[in-house]
Design a protein around this motif. Structure first.
Motif, PDB file in Angstrom:
ATOM      1  N   ASP A 136       0.842  -1.214   0.000  1.00 25.24           N
ATOM      2  CA  ASP A 136       0.000   0.000   0.000  1.00 25.24           C
ATOM      3  C   ASP A 136       0.871   1.255   0.000  1.00 25.24           C
ATOM      4  O   ASP A 136       0.605   2.209  -0.738  1.00 25.24           O
ATOM      5  N   ALA A 137       1.895   1.240   0.851  1.00 25.24           N
ATOM      6  CA  ALA A 137       2.754   2.426   0.976  1.00 25.24           C
ATOM      7  C   ALA A 137       3.421   2.752  -0.353  1.00 25.24           C
ATOM      8  O   ALA A 137       3.468   3.913  -0.775  1.00 25.24           O
ATOM      9  N   ALA A 138       3.906   1.730  -1.034  1.00 22.85           N
ATOM     10  CA  ALA A 138       4.574   1.965  -2.319  1.00 22.85           C
ATOM     11  C   ALA A 138       3.569   2.437  -3.362  1.00 22.85           C
ATOM     12  O   ALA A 138       3.822   3.409  -4.083  1.00 22.85           O
ATOM     13  N   ALA A 139       2.430   1.755  -3.425  1.00 24.43           N
ATOM     14  CA  ALA A 139       1.438   2.081  -4.459  1.00 24.43           C
ATOM     15  C   ALA A 139       0.933   3.511  -4.319  1.00 24.43           C
ATOM     16  O   ALA A 139       0.718   4.200  -5.313  1.00 24.43           O
ATOM     17  N   GLU A 140       0.759   3.951  -3.078  1.00 22.90           N
ATOM     18  CA  GLU A 140       0.188   5.293  -2.864  1.00 22.90           C
ATOM     19  C   GLU A 140       1.218   6.411  -3.028  1.00 22.90           C
ATOM     20  O   GLU A 140       0.857   7.578  -3.081  1.00 22.90           O
ATOM     21  N   ASN A 141       2.478   6.051  -3.106  1.00 21.75           N
ATOM     22  CA  ASN A 141       3.505   7.098  -3.155  1.00 21.75           C
ATOM     23  C   ASN A 141       4.433   6.985  -4.359  1.00 21.75           C
ATOM     24  O   ASN A 141       5.557   7.479  -4.337  1.00 21.75           O
ATOM     25  N   GLY A 142       3.948   6.306  -5.393  1.00 21.19           N
ATOM     26  CA  GLY A 142       4.712   6.226  -6.642  1.00 21.19           C
ATOM     27  C   GLY A 142       5.893   5.281  -6.598  1.00 21.19           C
ATOM     28  O   GLY A 142       6.680   5.217  -7.545  1.00 21.19           O
ATOM     29  N   GLY A 143       6.044   4.546  -5.513  1.00 21.96           N
ATOM     30  CA  GLY A 143       7.161   3.599  -5.418  1.00 21.96           C
ATOM     31  C   GLY A 143       6.741   2.210  -5.873  1.00 21.96           C
ATOM     32  O   GLY A 143       5.619   2.002  -6.339  1.00 21.96           O
TER      33      GLY A 143
END
Lengths: 316, 403
Positions: B143-150
């Motif tokens: 989730d963290a990566a998907a929401e922040n372009g990572g």
């Protein structure tokens, strides 16, 4: 054919002694011939027949190299398992697809190349060499080259094709992966096809072509009515060789997808059983089935073209 | 030997040679699958020239069961077996890899493990504190990566590396791929379980997420390195070589732009499959085995002990980034100051508390069957994949299905 070597009827009485002498000489020559080829035949038997017989023998075993104590005879069980497994038929299907697609495209492009090589006047050596270069490259190397070409990270293919996104992964799905493998295979072996067809083209009599020209035949008519029919044996040999080769396709798959996305051929399946899994019994059964398939394909192609190979060699 | 740490190996091949024998080095291919095949070809042919060999931990059971490995002498063997119980110098995870059928068939040399590598700035942007990262779950990093372009980098090509990931996910949910592996073809297949479904959920979630890297289905240890310092960065599970790799790439293409960017590299324990359940980091590395057909097994065993000495392990860690298998060597590496202390401690805990892949004489079949049923990641469905996979592994083991 062979009829020239054997007298058709008994010799007349007055010539018996002469014929006997000739016959004795023929027999002696035959014996000498047999002795001369015997070492080669023995060597062939050792290197060809022995592995085949051993493969047939191993195929009746359930035999894993890593569990030698559990080795047991299972009869035809390996064959039944293979032939009743959808994976076997899926691999067979994709192998036939590789074979049909690549050989068909190679035939057309190869024929065009053969015509160019046959008719080129200036720079003949350079043209012929350029066309033949891919065939001089090892298949594994060509596989890696095309894998890089199709890579979304450092390949050029996505950049060249306007209808494909820059991050399109060619090896992520079956259809594009099969296309990539076929392109690599076609690029690598079309020169071989064109070489065989060039040999066929060279055998077509220029007189016949000239006669057709005088009769007013167009270029297409000369191709369809004169050149191609007279190259039938060469075309058959080219298709036969390439089809058998294509049916054993392995290297490009090994390098480009490692069999992923349902791209594995029968050869690859056999390799995985025998070399990767150490399942010598099942691997041998698959090898035997592969061998029988190759025989069947050769038989069908020869039947389809109705070419008498001995006649094609002008021995008739 | 495999191609890791060649220079150090050459040095030790030289210094461990004696008046009685010389150690000559021959290099194996780079992929574990090819290494296994090449060694097996030689050993199956009873090749006496292979005295010592580098073994990936999953080869040991297969090779030992085939009768291709000489048993380790009593004294060394008992040191290793007691380490499995946590009472010897070897890390338990590493010691465990060389035991088959209650006997010891190799000596652990270096013990690899995977940790979670990430860009601290990306985690920060996603609101994950350093404390959160120490017990982070797969759900959280995806989730963290998907929401922040990572992105999230994993190994999901059709190869052994993919099984490493699947095995760690399943073990992280308290399950196992197979058990009772000493029963050979009759081993118990445990894939069709809640743990199997939890693992499949992670794979499915990543494959369907914006955090998936475009080449997810063909990704490996090398391909996932690129996105770390490009754009906002990534979360990546990978082996211990990563730290030295990026350190050596400061200012170079594919690496951190400068030392400050390198300091943005973070590390944490392997992500948890299920919240609250401790993760089981994968275990890899290299064990040294002696060929059963060696003409000089005593010399070979002596050389194996020399090559696995504490100093050799320290050198491999400091020069090549290949972490030791013993506590004594770990202590020396920690004291050297070459690695951040917490990273060294993370490696050690990961190996000690990690999860090995199944030990079986049929491991290659199990692994390949899993690869076939779980690949590509986009095709994984928690409702069907674990069940289909369990059926397939069972059928393949019994010789009823082709692989």
């Amino acid at each position: 054919m062979t009829s020239t070597a054997v007298p058709a009827a008994p010799a007349p009485a007055q010539k018996t002694s002469g014929r006997n002498t000739e016959s004795d000489r023929l027999k002696a020559e035959n014996r000498l011939g047999q002795k001369l080829v015997a070492p080669a035949i023995i060597l062939m038997l050792i290197v060809t027949a022995f592995p085949m017989i051993r493969a047939i023998w191993l195929s009746i075993y359930d035999y894993s190299l890593t569990a030698p104590d559990e080795r047991e005879i299972v009869g035809a069980s390996n064959y039944i398992t293979a032939l009743s497994d959808p994976l076997f038929w899926k691999a067979t299907g994709i192998t036939v697809l590789y074979m049909v697609v690549t050989v068909a495209i190679e035939l057309v492009i190869g024929f065009a190349f053969a015509l160019v090589m046959h008719r080129v006047i200036f720079g003949r050596g350079i043209v012929r060499t350029s066309i033949l270069i891919p065939y001089g490259i090892i298949t594994v190397v060509s596989g890696f080259t095309w894998q890089f070409a199709f890579s979304y990270q450092n390949g050029f293919v996505n950049g060249w094709l306007p209808f494909i996104g820059d991050d399109f992964n060619w090896f992520g799905e079956t259809t594009p992966a099969v296309i990539a493998i076929c392109i690599s295979e076609i690029w690598k072996t079309t020169p071989f096809m064109s070489l065989l067809l060039l040999a066929g083209l060279a055998q077509v009599s220029e007189d016949m072509i000239e006669a057709a020209k005088v009769d007013g035949a167009t270029w297409w008519q000369r191709m369809w009515k004169v050149v191609i029919p007279n190259m039938r044996a060469a075309i058959m040999v080219a298709i036969l060789f390439r089809a058998l080769d294509a049916y054993r396709i392995f290297d490009n798959i090994f390098v480009m997808t490692n069999g992923a996305e349902d791209t594995q051929s029968i050869s690859f399946l056999t390799y995985r059983q025998t070399i990767e899994q150490f399942q010598l019994g099942m691997g041998s059964a698959l090898s035997v089935l592969l061998f029988l398939s190759v025989l069947l394909i050769a038989f069908l192609i020869i039947k389809l073209f109705r070419v008498d190979l001995a006649q094609a060699r002008q021995e008739g | 030997m495999n191609p890791d740490g060649v220079d150090t190996f050459m040095k030790y091949a030289d210094s461990c040679s004696t008046a009685d024998y010389d150690i000559a080095v021959q290099q194996l291919p780079s992929s574990a699958t090819d290494q296994r095949i090449q060694l097996a070809r030689r050993l199956a042919a009873e090749d006496s020239s292979t005295d010592l060999m580098n073994l990936d931990p999953v080869f040991v059971a297969e090779f030992a069961n085939a009768g291709w490995l000489a048993e380790v002498p009593e004294e060394k063997a008992s040191e290793i077996t007691s380490s499995v119980e946590g009472e010897g110098d070897y890390l338990a995870g590493a010691a465990e890899t060389v035991v088959w059928d209650d006997k010891v068939f190799a000596i652990p040399l270096w013990a690899n493990t995977q940790v979670l590598w990430y860009r601290k700035s990306l985690a920060e942007k996603a609101g994950l504190s350093e404390e959160d990262m120490q017990q982070v779950t797969w759900d959280q990093i995806i989730d963290a990566a998907a929401e922040n372009g990572g992105t999230v980098g994993v190994q999901a090509n059709l190869y052994e590396g993919y099984v490493v990931w699947i095995n760690a996910l399943i073990q992280g949910a308290g399950g196992a791929i197979v058990s009772d592996t000493e029963a050979g073809r009759d081993a118990s297949i445990d894939l069709n379980s809640d743990a199997g479904r939890a693992a499949a959920e992670v794979v499915q979630k990543l494959a369907e997420s914006d955090a998936a890297q475009p080449d997810l289905s063909v990704s490996n240890e090398g391909t996932v390195l690129g996105p770390m310092f490009a754009g906002p960065g990534e979360f990546m599970v990978n082996w211990t070589f990563v730290y030295k790799n990026y350190e050596g790439l400061i200012g170079a293409a594919g690496g951190p732009a400068d030392k400050q960017a390198f300091e943005d590299l973070g590390w944490a324990r392997y992500p948890a499959t299920v919240e609250g359940e401790p993760s089981k980091p994968p275990i890899g590395g290299i064990d040294i085995g002696v060929g059963a057909y060696s003409e000089h097994p005593e010399f070979a065993m002596e050389a194996a002990e020399c090559i696995t000495s504490t100093q050799a392990q320290v050198d491999l860690a400091l020069v090549n980034g290949l972490m030791p298998s013993t506590n004594a060597a770990y202590d020396e590496v920690a004291n050297s100051g070459d690695y951040p202390e917490d990273l060294i401690e993370l490696y050690r805990t990961s190996v000690d508390e990690g999860g090995p892949r199944p030990k079986s004489a049929f491991y290659a079949m199990i692994s390949s069957a899993i690869q076939q049923t779980w690949h590509s990641p986009a095709s994984v469905d928690p409702d069907s994949t674990p069940e289909e996979s369990a059926d397939y592994v069972g059928n393949v083991l019994r010789g009823e299905d082709l692989l």
